[in-house]
Structures are given as C-alpha cells and as structure tokens.
Design an enzyme around this catalytic site. Sequence first.
Site, PDB file in Angstrom:
ATOM      1  N   GLY A 180      24.400   3.079   6.785  1.00  0.00           N
ATOM      2  CA  GLY A 180      24.645   3.497   5.405  1.00  0.00           C
ATOM      3  C   GLY A 180      26.005   4.142   5.265  1.00  0.00           C
ATOM      4  N   GLY A 197      39.494   1.909  10.056  1.00  0.00           N
ATOM      5  CA  GLY A 197      40.037   1.000  11.054  1.00  0.00           C
ATOM      6  C   GLY A 197      38.974   0.527  12.022  1.00  0.00           C
ATOM      7  CB  VAL A 229      19.207  -0.003   9.290  1.00  0.00           C
ATOM      8  CG1 VAL A 229      20.664  -0.110   9.700  1.00  0.00           C
ATOM      9  CG2 VAL A 229      19.043   0.896   8.076  1.00  0.00           C
ATOM     10  CE1 TYR A 289      15.385  10.890   0.380  1.00  0.00           C
ATOM     11  CE2 TYR A 289      14.921  13.104  -0.427  1.00  0.00           C
ATOM     12  CZ  TYR A 289      15.787  12.193   0.158  1.00  0.00           C
ATOM     13  OH  TYR A 289      17.044  12.600   0.530  1.00  0.00           O
ATOM     14  CB  ALA A 290       9.720  15.555   0.329  1.00  0.00           C
ATOM     15  CB  THR A 313      17.054  20.351  11.604  1.00  0.00           C
ATOM     16  OG1 THR A 313      16.251  19.275  12.113  1.00  0.00           O
ATOM     17  CG2 THR A 313      17.480  20.015  10.175  1.00  0.00           C
TER      18      THR A 313
END
Length: 267
Positions: A19, A57, A65, A157-158, A240
């Site tokens: 992503g 580059g 994915v 999502y959470a 995290t």
Amino acid sequence: MAIDPSDILLTGRVAVVTGGGAGIGRGIAEGLAAFGVSVAIWERDPDTCAAAADAVGGLGMVTDVRDTAAVDAALERTQRELGMVSILVNNAGGTFNSPLLDTTENGWDALYRSNLRHVLLCTQRVARRLVEAHSPGSVINVTSIEGVRAAPGYAAYAAAKAGVINYTRTASFELAPHDIRVNALAPDLTMTEGLQNLVAADAAGIADGIPMRRAGHVDEMAAAAVFLASDMASYITGQTIHVDGGTEAAGGWYHHPQSGTPTLGPG
C-alpha cells in the site's frame, strides 16, 4: 557497545512497502529510501504505484496483497531484481463505515482481508526466505489507534487492527530465535491525501481530541519506521509504538479547545 550515527543508516537493504502508493505507505517508502534502502512498492493502484516507485527510485509492482498468488509473484520479482527483502512494512489497509447491527458477513470478511489477512500472508512469505537464508530482518505492521479503543461504526476495522497488534506480539516471539524483529506503528489522525480532501472545506476542530492539538504528518510515521528498521532498534521487538500525538496515553483526556483546561468527556 557504544552507538554510532551510522547505526541509523540502512544502506544496501531491501524493503517492501505494501500500500505504498500514497499516504502513510508512501511516506514510509520515501523515508526508507532516504536512509539508503532499495524499496519495492506493492500497490493496487497503477498510477500511484508508478509515481511512488519513481519518487523513491525503486521498483513498483501492481499487487493486491489480499491474493496469495499475487504476493508470491511480487516477492519473487522483488528478490530477483533488488535482492533479499529484509524490511517488510505491512501498511496496506482500508475501511468503510459499517454500524454493528448492519454489518454483513461479506463486509466483515472484506475488512478482515484488507487489514489483517495480508499481514500474516506477507510476513510469512518474507520470513520464510529470511529463515532459510539465516538472515536477520525487521517487520513493521501499520495498525491504528482504533485497535485499542472503541470505534463506533467501525467495529470490523477496529477488530482487525486489534488483531494486528496481537499478531505482532506473537509473531515477534516466534521469529525472535531467527533474529527477525516484528513491531507495529499505531497512528491517530495523520495528514494523508485522503484526510486533506476530507477536511479541505473545514479543518477547524479536527484535532481537538489529540493532546498535541494537531494531526500527525506522514514523515513522522516514516521516522518511526526508519528507527524500527535500523540497528538502533536491534533489541526492540513485539512492541506497538503509538505515533499519535499522545492520544492513546491520554485515555480520553484532551485540552479543551477554548479554555485549554484538561477535560474528560464532553467539554
């Protein structure tokens, strides 16, 4: 063992950023490239994939994915053209509003595949090659502040982002004997292209709930990623890091936008 400024350099290493065509992913890709990394951008959007690869580059590959065969093919080409991947940034993801009582099984599965399944898939594929080659590595998973707090309208999502946090812990333990470190970054509001478009008309108050009173910048996420990828973080795994202006630590407290008074709940 004294630290040295060169410990932050990543010259000669190869990274994959999923992503990586825009937003936080592109910011991390550019940050890694600035510190000497050869970067492969795995991105679904052909236009942003090409633009990001040109900016760093590096190598751009249009890759979904969520698809096992696509990941295997992308990794094979990345290793063939750039070399052994020792840095993996699992950044791909996405969300949409889906209240709990209205969430369909298809919606739940879509958010799981977009935000959690590929983290296992990509980590597994890269780590297998590193283990076989007896080479060290660093995996960096991009999760979210939503993985540690309630997220009304975004339960699926959470849950997926919370899964990324726990997966990071377990993967770090299993891969530690192979000198492969696994950590995660958890942003709050970050000023990506999407957020800029969202607040273009009215940015007032968007960051009132953040202790530092502003949204983050993709370069601030990139700085944390460069650190975790480097030898400066050689003894850090399973963590995290909340790159969130203090939101997670505050636990719901914020500075009232008018008075500046520490406030919990409605002002």
